[in-house]
Design an enzyme around this catalytic site. Structure first.
Site, PDB file in Angstrom:
ATOM      1  N   SER A 144       7.959   3.247  -8.576  1.00 53.19           N
ATOM      2  CA  SER A 144       7.793   3.996  -7.331  1.00 53.19           C
ATOM      3  C   SER A 144       7.416   3.050  -6.208  1.00 53.19           C
ATOM      4  CB  SER A 144       6.689   5.039  -7.484  1.00 53.19           C
ATOM      5  OG  SER A 144       5.423   4.400  -7.572  1.00 53.19           O
ATOM      6  N   ASP A 145       7.780   3.437  -4.979  1.00 58.48           N
ATOM      7  CA  ASP A 145       7.145   2.794  -3.841  1.00 58.48           C
ATOM      8  C   ASP A 145       5.671   3.183  -3.905  1.00 58.48           C
ATOM      9  OD1 ASP A 145       6.689   1.400  -1.492  1.00 58.48           O
ATOM     10  OD2 ASP A 145       8.421   2.234  -0.459  1.00 58.48           O
ATOM     11  N   TRP A 146       4.836   2.508  -3.155  1.00 59.07           N
ATOM     12  CA  TRP A 146       3.384   2.681  -3.298  1.00 59.07           C
ATOM     13  C   TRP A 146       2.950   4.087  -2.863  1.00 59.07           C
ATOM     14  CZ3 TRP A 146       5.280  -1.069  -5.434  1.00 59.07           C
ATOM     15  CH2 TRP A 146       4.567  -2.134  -5.978  1.00 59.07           C
TER      16      TRP A 146
END
Length: 851
Positions: free
Chosen positions: A362-364
């Site tokens: 995932s992106d953050w």
């Protein structure tokens, strides 16, 4: 066939097998079970493809003669004049948004409820996916053996981040003691170098390396960056970025490869090969449709299936072809479902059609659920916690509980763990990989290893090779035999706070060498243009006068008057949306030069007949206010060149390097000339309709017959080139293609070269130089494609009078379009034009092929 019925059939087959195989030999039973499993898998995949096709099928548009009806719960939605598509009609339930600046992992909130529909099975095992590379197959063999020895908790931990700032890097996973040598993974930004570390290099931005159109430089840059990441002990470099320049003002455009999918795909392919040649995992991001900063975590990109495949997914396909280790899913939704739990894009396209063998992170804080996200294809949650300092995670014990309660299958967890470890083995990080020797959060920690080597040389080379000459009246450049030069503008000098005085480069002050946000790095040094120009001018006995304010017009005029040349430096900045700079919230508010740049140029041009404009910008700027002024003799687009910014532009200005770069985007005459704009208003989940479909950047300008100021692929040189003797040989006909299934997008029938386009290129000028010949195809009208589509380029250096034969190899994929109904790539019948030239609108040689 409904998916539920397919699953029931699977259980029926299983029960029948149990009865029939009683008393059979173990070997026979195993073969029978494998055969049945393969049958069920293919049935599932076909059913999924049919189901997806029905929901997302075309239902209208100019020339459409098929059905205009959609299946239940889908609505026929106009995407553009040529394409209407069935899209899910029920309004999505707004999920809690996660602040993009959030972050930490422990046990956590209860996972979201199970998805209402059964997700596509994630194709994972190399035995069931076509066209898996030998490298991945070998890595999987090692990974499977390691995973077989792990407990459920250990498998889950492989994909669970340890929380924000709880490790040395921006992303960290825990060590697993039962895996020899596995001390956890260090994941670190950025696409221009090792973020939050010292004694590293600040490389030119990706938009600059795209402007070189030089595959060798793209790969060398990637290898140099990879060496620095490895030297710091980083396992995963969070790049390259390959979102397209759909909207010219989008904040992170500079992190990517521009406005064309083919060019962006080649930048991605070469960069990934470079990074991974150094033993570091690359991460292709942001998957997918993350083309603006406003509402990036609370918007839904509404994209039709054909546009998704032909434009936005193409660079990711090239990434898979480069054996990319990981892919980062984005913050936004796609067609109503968050990217990091989007079954269609993750399981359907990436892991299914593309046969991607690595893992999806995932992106953050872009994870919104546990079981639904994992079932839809998410393998790793970063940085591990649900929100900044929440102390909770969707993975960890929560995911263990989901497996034990039957929400997630054990086989899916095995798949997840295998993908993560296979990437580790793929890059041979299980042996001799250095320990992390820096700390992103504590500058005084670590051993401060110097990893810069001689990378300043490649940085300077790319900086000058990416400098685009857009205007050169009266042979104003290169600068020769001048007695005096004036250097004007704040963009020519050092920042008032120093090169790293603004956190994450969040200030447009002094020379602009990168945008702002997480895609940045600390400069080891930054060469200002004024310093480089002064040093170079001294060799010629030229005096240099300066006025370094953007707003002191009187001072600028005084410095420029009576000089042989006046160099005016202007800038335009942008970056990631968690930072607002001069009222620009990530995305640019407009395409104007910052700090009144137009007025500065006009003032200098009013007193100097040889006014040369140098632009350091994140993307296109409007130049109409002064480009035709008779005293503006030259325009140089320097982009974002990294730490050697001043030296790189001086090399070109003084003729030590002959410019050969080309625009990787279109510069229009008005922001309204572009087909897509930033959406800045909305509530809840804000829809971002991609109504322009296939027609972005030059494709739109061509289709709508809009004259650009400077077209895609344009760039001048200090010499001239001629094109002649075009030949086109080969055919797209014949051959045997693979059936639709996992990995079919990598079918050799699609990608083997079948057509060769050759021509003669000659340097007809008086100095050596580089030309970038470009090949565009024009599909039959029935294809409803853009008039011209880039499908080939090269960077060719020639001495004066020298000629060479240039050849482009084209595959069937070069001619193919995505057919929504069959969910496959098809070559449109009829005549396809093939053109070669110096830009998208300077096509010098014409040929064709009949498919």
């Amino acid at each position: 066939m409904p998916l539920q019925r397919v699953y029931k059939m699977g259980f029926v087959v299983r029960d029948v097998l149990k009865t029939l195989l009683k008393g059979c030999s173990p070997a026979f039973a195993l073969v029978a079970k494998m055969t049945a499993f393969a049958f069920i898998s293919q049935l599932l995949l076909v059913s999924v493809a049919v189901a997806q096709s029905a929901v997302y099928q075309q239902c209208g548009g100019i020339g459409w003669t098929g059905s205009t009806q959609c299946v239940a719960n889908a609505v026929c939605t106009k995407q553009n004049d040529y394409y209407s598509q069935c899209l899910p009609g029920s309004a999505p339930t707004a999920a809690p948004t996660v602040a993009p600046t959030s972050a930490p992992h422990t046990s956590a909130p209860a996972t979201s409820a199970p998805a209402s529909t059964i997700p596509s099975p994630a194709p994972s095992q190399t035995a069931t996916v076509a066209n898996v590379s030998p490298e991945w197959a070998a890595a999987y063999a090692k990974a499977k053996a390691a995973v077989a020895k792990l407990s459920l908790t250990e498998k889950v931990n492989l994909g669970t981040g340890v929380q924000w700032q709880k490790g040395a890097c921006v992303g960290n996973t825990p060590a697993v003691s039962s895996i020899p040598g596995f001390k956890g993974l260090c994941l670190e930004d950025s696409p221009v170098g090792v973020r939050y570390a010292d004694k590293v290099s600040a490389f030119p931005a990706e938009i600059n390396v795209a402007a070189t159109f030089n595959r060798s430089l793209m790969r060398q840059r990637g290898a140099a960056m990879g060496a620095e990441f490895k030297g710091k002990g980083v396992h995963v470099a969070l790049g390259p970025m390959m979102n397209l320049m759909r909207a010219p003002a989008a904040g992170r455009n500079w992190e990517g490869g521009g406005g064309d999918p083919f060019l962006s795909g080649e930048v991605a392919f070469e960069t990934i090969n470079g990074i991974q040649s150094s033993g570091v995992q690359a991460c292709a991001k942001h998957y997918i449709n993350n083309e603006q900063e406003h509402f990036r975590d609370s918007s839904s990109s509404i994209v039709d299936d054909r546009t998704e495949h032909e434009l936005y997914a193409h660079p990711f396909l090239r990434s898979v072809q480069a054996n990319v280790a990981s892919v980062m899913c984005s913050y936004n939704q796609i067609n109503g479902t968050f990217s990091c739990e989007n079954d269609k894009t993750l399981n359907g396209i990436l892991k299914g059609e593309f046969g991607f063998q690595g893992y999806v992170m995932s992106d953050w804080w872009a994870t919104h659920s546990g079981a639904p996200a994992v079932n839809a294809g998410l393998d790793m949650t970063m940085p591990g916690d649900t929100a900044l300092s929440s102390g909770q995670t969707y993975f960890g014990q929560n995911l263990v509980n989901a497996v034990q309660s039957g929400q997630v299958s054990q086989s899916r967890i095995d798949d997840m763990a295998t993908r993560i470890l296979a990437a580790w083995f793929l890059l041979k990080q299980d042996s001799g990989f250095p320990d992390v020797n820096f700390n992103a959060w504590q500058a005084n920690s670590g051993t401060h290893v110097n990893v810069q080597a001689d990378h300043a040389n490649i940085i300077r080379t790319i900086g000058s090779a990416s400098t685009i000459l857009l205007k050169n009246a009266k042979s104003a450049l290169p600068l020769k035999s001048l007695k005096s030069i004036a250097v004007i503008g704040n963009g020519a000098t050092n920042s008032s706070r120093g090169a790293n005085g603004y956190s994450d480069r969040s200030g447009d002050d002094g020379v602009l060498a990168m945008g702002w946000g997480s895609g940045t790095v600390d400069f080891p040094y930054l060469v200002a243009p004024l310093d480089a120009i002064t040093a170079r001018a001294k060799k010629d006995g030229t005096t240099v006068t300066s006025s370094l304010s953007d707003t002191d017009l009187t001072g600028a005029a005084s410095a420029a008057a009576h000089k042989d040349a006046a160099l005016v430096f202007v800038t335009a900045d942008s970056g990631e949306g968690y930072i607002t700079v001069e009222n620009n919230a990530g995305d640019r508010n407009n395409l104007n030069a910052w700090h009144g740049g137009d007025a500065l140029i006009a003032k200098v041009a009013s007193v100097n007949q040889n006014t040369i404009v140098v632009v350091n910008s994140v993307g296109p700027i409007l130049v109409e206010a002064w480009i035709d002024h008779p005293n503006v003799t030259a325009l140089v687009f320097s982009g974002l060149p990294g730490q050697e910014a001043g030296n790189a532009v001086a090399d070109v200005l003084f003729g030590d390097v002959n410019p050969g770069a080309k625009l990787p985007f279109t510069i229009g005459k008005s922001i309204n000339d572009y087909s897509a704009q930033i959406i800045t208003n909305g509530n809840g989940i804000v829809p971002i309709p991609y109504n322009e479909g296939l027609f972005i950047d030059y494709r739109h300008f061509d289709a709508a017959n809009i004259a650009p100021r400077f077209e895609f692929g344009f760039g001048l040189s200090y010499t001239t080139f001629s094109y002649s003797d075009l030949t086109v040989t080969g055919s797209t006909k014949g051959g045997t293609r693979q059936p639709i299934g996992p990995g079919a997008a990598l079918d050799p029938w699609l990608h083997d070269n079948v057509v060769t386009v050759s021509f003669t290129l000659t340097n007809t000028g008086e100095v050596a130089g580089t030309e970038v010949p470009q090949l565009y195809i024009s599909p039959p009208v029935s294809a409803k494609s853009a008039p011209n589509n880039l499908k080939g380029f090269d960077s060719v250096f020639l001495a004066p009078g020298q000629s060479t034969t240039v050849s482009f190899e084209l595959s069937r994929y070069s001619f193919a379009v995505w057919d929504v109904m069959s969910q496959s790539w098809q070559i449109p019948a009829g005549e396809t034009g093939i053109s070669v030239g110096a830009s998208s609108r300077d096509l010098k040689l014409m040929g064709s092929i009949t498919n």
